[in-house]
Design an enzyme around this catalytic site. Structure first.
Site, PDB file in Angstrom:
ATOM      1  N   CYS A 111     -26.308   9.262  31.962  1.00 39.11           N
ATOM      2  CA  CYS A 111     -25.663  10.001  33.055  1.00 39.11           C
ATOM      3  C   CYS A 111     -26.634  10.927  33.785  1.00 39.11           C
ATOM      4  O   CYS A 111     -26.311  11.469  34.830  1.00 39.11           O
ATOM      5  CB  CYS A 111     -24.472  10.783  32.525  1.00 39.11           C
ATOM      6  SG  CYS A 111     -23.350   9.754  31.586  1.00 39.11           S
ATOM      7  N   HIS A 247     -22.797  15.405  37.968  1.00 37.14           N
ATOM      8  CA  HIS A 247     -22.314  14.168  37.344  1.00 37.14           C
ATOM      9  C   HIS A 247     -20.824  14.334  37.057  1.00 37.14           C
ATOM     10  O   HIS A 247     -20.389  15.350  36.508  1.00 37.14           O
ATOM     11  CB  HIS A 247     -23.106  13.901  36.058  1.00 37.14           C
ATOM     12  CG  HIS A 247     -22.458  12.905  35.167  1.00 37.14           C
ATOM     13  ND1 HIS A 247     -22.015  11.684  35.625  1.00 37.14           N
ATOM     14  CD2 HIS A 247     -22.150  12.952  33.844  1.00 37.14           C
ATOM     15  CE1 HIS A 247     -21.469  11.031  34.618  1.00 37.14           C
ATOM     16  NE2 HIS A 247     -21.535  11.769  33.528  1.00 37.14           N
ATOM     17  N   ASN A 277     -15.687   8.443  34.905  1.00 38.83           N
ATOM     18  CA  ASN A 277     -17.114   8.729  34.682  1.00 38.83           C
ATOM     19  C   ASN A 277     -17.893   7.412  34.818  1.00 38.83           C
ATOM     20  O   ASN A 277     -17.770   6.528  33.976  1.00 38.83           O
ATOM     21  CB  ASN A 277     -17.257   9.329  33.278  1.00 38.83           C
ATOM     22  CG  ASN A 277     -18.689   9.578  32.867  1.00 38.83           C
ATOM     23  OD1 ASN A 277     -19.622   9.068  33.470  1.00 38.83           O
ATOM     24  ND2 ASN A 277     -18.859  10.375  31.820  1.00 38.83           N
TER      25      ASN A 277
HETATM   26  O1  UT7 Z   1     -21.211  11.611  30.763  1.00 34.35           O
HETATM   27  C1  UT7 Z   1     -21.116  12.328  29.594  1.00 34.35           C
HETATM   28  C2  UT7 Z   1     -20.115  11.568  28.824  1.00 34.35           C
HETATM   29  N1  UT7 Z   1     -19.123  12.194  28.076  1.00 34.35           N
HETATM   30  C3  UT7 Z   1     -18.483  13.345  28.346  1.00 34.35           C
HETATM   31  O2  UT7 Z   1     -18.756  14.074  29.245  1.00 34.35           O
HETATM   32  C4  UT7 Z   1     -17.368  13.676  27.423  1.00 34.35           C
HETATM   33  C5  UT7 Z   1     -17.135  15.129  27.236  1.00 34.35           C
HETATM   34  N2  UT7 Z   1     -15.934  15.337  26.446  1.00 34.35           N
HETATM   35  C6  UT7 Z   1     -14.713  15.256  26.970  1.00 34.35           C
HETATM   36  O3  UT7 Z   1     -14.562  14.962  28.155  1.00 34.35           O
HETATM   37  C7  UT7 Z   1     -13.542  15.564  26.089  1.00 34.35           C
HETATM   38  O4  UT7 Z   1     -14.009  15.980  24.837  1.00 34.35           O
HETATM   39  C8  UT7 Z   1     -12.529  14.386  25.911  1.00 34.35           C
HETATM   40  C9  UT7 Z   1     -11.774  14.143  27.208  1.00 34.35           C
HETATM   41  C10 UT7 Z   1     -13.239  13.114  25.491  1.00 34.35           C
HETATM   42  C11 UT7 Z   1     -11.512  14.745  24.839  1.00 34.35           C
HETATM   43  O5  UT7 Z   1     -10.839  15.943  25.222  1.00 34.35           O
HETATM   44  P1  UT7 Z   1     -10.690  17.174  24.217  1.00 34.35           P
HETATM   45  O6  UT7 Z   1      -9.931  18.192  24.899  1.00 34.35           O
HETATM   46  O7  UT7 Z   1     -12.087  17.517  23.733  1.00 34.35           O
HETATM   47  O8  UT7 Z   1      -9.843  16.530  23.072  1.00 34.35           O
HETATM   48  P2  UT7 Z   1     -10.130  16.511  21.492  1.00 34.35           P
HETATM   49  O9  UT7 Z   1     -11.133  15.443  21.172  1.00 34.35           O
HETATM   50  O10 UT7 Z   1     -10.393  17.904  21.035  1.00 34.35           O
HETATM   51  O11 UT7 Z   1      -8.735  16.073  20.924  1.00 34.35           O
HETATM   52  C12 UT7 Z   1      -7.587  16.917  21.019  1.00 34.35           C
HETATM   53  C13 UT7 Z   1      -6.411  16.149  20.495  1.00 34.35           C
HETATM   54  C14 UT7 Z   1      -6.653  15.489  19.145  1.00 34.35           C
HETATM   55  O12 UT7 Z   1      -5.442  15.493  18.456  1.00 34.35           O
HETATM   56  P3  UT7 Z   1      -5.175  16.586  17.295  1.00 34.35           P
HETATM   57  O13 UT7 Z   1      -6.260  16.368  16.292  1.00 34.35           O
HETATM   58  O14 UT7 Z   1      -5.258  17.914  17.981  1.00 34.35           O
HETATM   59  O15 UT7 Z   1      -3.798  16.231  16.816  1.00 34.35           O
HETATM   60  C15 UT7 Z   1      -7.009  14.070  19.504  1.00 34.35           C
HETATM   61  O16 UT7 Z   1      -6.690  13.161  18.484  1.00 34.35           O
HETATM   62  O17 UT7 Z   1      -6.100  15.096  21.403  1.00 34.35           O
HETATM   63  C16 UT7 Z   1      -6.126  13.851  20.705  1.00 34.35           C
HETATM   64  N3  UT7 Z   1      -6.639  12.847  21.632  1.00 34.35           N
HETATM   65  C17 UT7 Z   1      -5.850  12.187  22.490  1.00 34.35           C
HETATM   66  N4  UT7 Z   1      -4.520  12.232  22.713  1.00 34.35           N
HETATM   67  C18 UT7 Z   1      -4.033  11.436  23.667  1.00 34.35           C
HETATM   68  C19 UT7 Z   1      -7.934  12.460  21.825  1.00 34.35           C
HETATM   69  N5  UT7 Z   1      -7.978  11.541  22.786  1.00 34.35           N
HETATM   70  C20 UT7 Z   1      -6.706  11.347  23.222  1.00 34.35           C
HETATM   71  C21 UT7 Z   1      -6.125  10.539  24.200  1.00 34.35           C
HETATM   72  N6  UT7 Z   1      -4.799  10.617  24.396  1.00 34.35           N
HETATM   73  N7  UT7 Z   1      -6.859   9.709  24.946  1.00 34.35           N
END
Ligand code: UT7
Length: 320
Positions: A111, A247, A277
């Site tokens: 990225c 980005h 993305n």
């Molecule tokens: O170009 C660079 C590439 N990558 C990035 O920039 C990614 C950067 N990270 C992010 O954008 C975020 O971390 C994500 C969008 C990937 C995830 O969001 P988050 O707010 O960090 O969620 P999390 O991983 O902390 O998960 C929170 C909750 C979890 O459930 P519990 O454990 O609280 O019950 C996950 O299991 O949300 C759950 N979860 C989802 N729920 C519904 C994780 N993914 C999903 C989903 N739909 N797709």
């Protein structure tokens, strides 16, 4: 000498998956994806490839800049999803464009790829090695995404963006690039060709893996830092900048950077809702949209900032 962007172009496949389509593949919802990322749809290749999208974006950039393919002396393609291991994408694009006077090579900086390619083009121009450089970010991430992993598949989309950079009198502008391979495992994809041929192992199918939380923490810390580091190399402050073209990884990351920099969020254009993305393609797609809609005015100062796998991050100052 300094390079000036004289033309931009982009291309995204017509075919798209909205959040409801993704919710049919994994346990997620439109509401969750919108709230946590700002993404509504992502365009996904059907008949296109990373090369064909790159060629379409490049042709649009050449036309926009009124530059002939034969005038190019260098083509840089930033991608992590090339059609082939070899030949490189840049050679495939060179063939399709008929850019007979251009050398070309690919850059794998995920990225950060477009910013790294832009800085490389500027260095070649400043050194007097090249005069007219085509830089492209093109990705078909849908081919490496794990469509069973809701933590990552919701984020990514396919597309390409390009810019033509021409040498003119002037001095190279400040640019900054960083890498931290120690943290590389938080966003990775193993080679599909890594196997022990002597044991007659089959090539494995491998997918992108991501520790979203770690990447998020890295981005919200390093992006303001690298922009500040860039500004310190200039006589400008953040307020002097007209646009911060980041980005497009996650709307919340961009909002957090704006807040930490104490800069109005309106100076941080976004199109992540439509494309998700697209890795190396996200900055040039956004740049092209802004150019074509007349938002970019002559003399404006832009900061481009990329960040992602590697880990890698960088920023550069562009005068429009
Ligand atoms: O170009 C660079 C590439 N990558 C990035 O920039 C990614 C950067 N990270 C992010 O954008 C975020 O971390 C994500 C969008 C990937 C995830 O969001 P988050 O707010 O960090 O969620 P999390 O991983 O902390 O998960 C929170 C909750 C979890 O459930 P519990 O454990 O609280 O019950 C996950 O299991 O949300 C759950 N979860 C989802 N729920 C519904 C994780 N993914 C999903 C989903 N739909 N797709």
């Amino acid at each position: 000498m300094v390079g000036k962007i004289c033309g931009t172009g982009s291309y995204v496949p017509e075919n798209y998956y909205d959040n409801h389509d993704i919710a049919k593949l994994v346990d997620t919802s439109d509401e969750w994806i919108r709230e946590r990322t700002g993404i509504v749809r992502r365009h996904i290749v059907k008949d296109d490839t990373t090369v064909s999208m790159a060629v379409k974006a490049a042709k649009a950039a050449l036309e926009n800049g009124a530059v002939k393919a034969e005038e190019l002396d260098l083509i840089l393609v930033a991608t992590i999803t090339p059609n082939h291991i070899t030949p490189g994408m840049a050679c495939e694009v060179q063939k399709e464009l008929g850019a007979v006077n251009a050398a070309g090579f690919d850059m794998s900086a995920a990225c950060s790829g477009f910013v790294f390619a832009y800085n490389t083009a500027q260095a070649y121009i400043a050194a007097g090695v090249c005069k007219t450089v085509l830089i492209i970010g093109s990705e078909s991430l849908s081919n490496i995404v794990n469509w069973e992993d809701r933590g990552s598949c919701i984020l990514f989309g396919d597309g390409a963006g390009a810019a033509v950079i021409r040498a003119e009198d002037g001095e190279i502008k400040p640019c900054v690039m960083h890498s931290d391979g120690v943290k590389g495992e938080v966003l990775a994809c193993e080679s599909r060709h890594q196997r022990d041929w002597q044991k007659k192992e089959e090539a494995k199918e491998t997918f992108l893996s991501m520790d979203g939380k770690e990447v998020f923490k890295f981005a919200v810390k390093k992006v303001p830092e690298v922009i500040t580091e860039l500004l310190e190399k200039t006589e400008y402050t953040a307020e002097d900048m007209d646009w911060f073209i980041l980005h497009q990884a996650n709307q919340r990351i961009i909002e957090s950077v704006a807040k930490r920099m104490k800069v109005d969020i309106d100076k941080f254009p976004m199109n992540i809702s439509e494309y998700g993305n697209t890795s190396s393609a996200s900055i040039p797609i956004l740049l092209d949209e802004m150019n074509r809609s007349g938002k970019l005015k002559k003399g404006q100062k832009l900061i481009l900032a990329g960040f992602g796998a590697g880990l890698s991050w960088g920023a550069t100052l562009v005068e429009w």
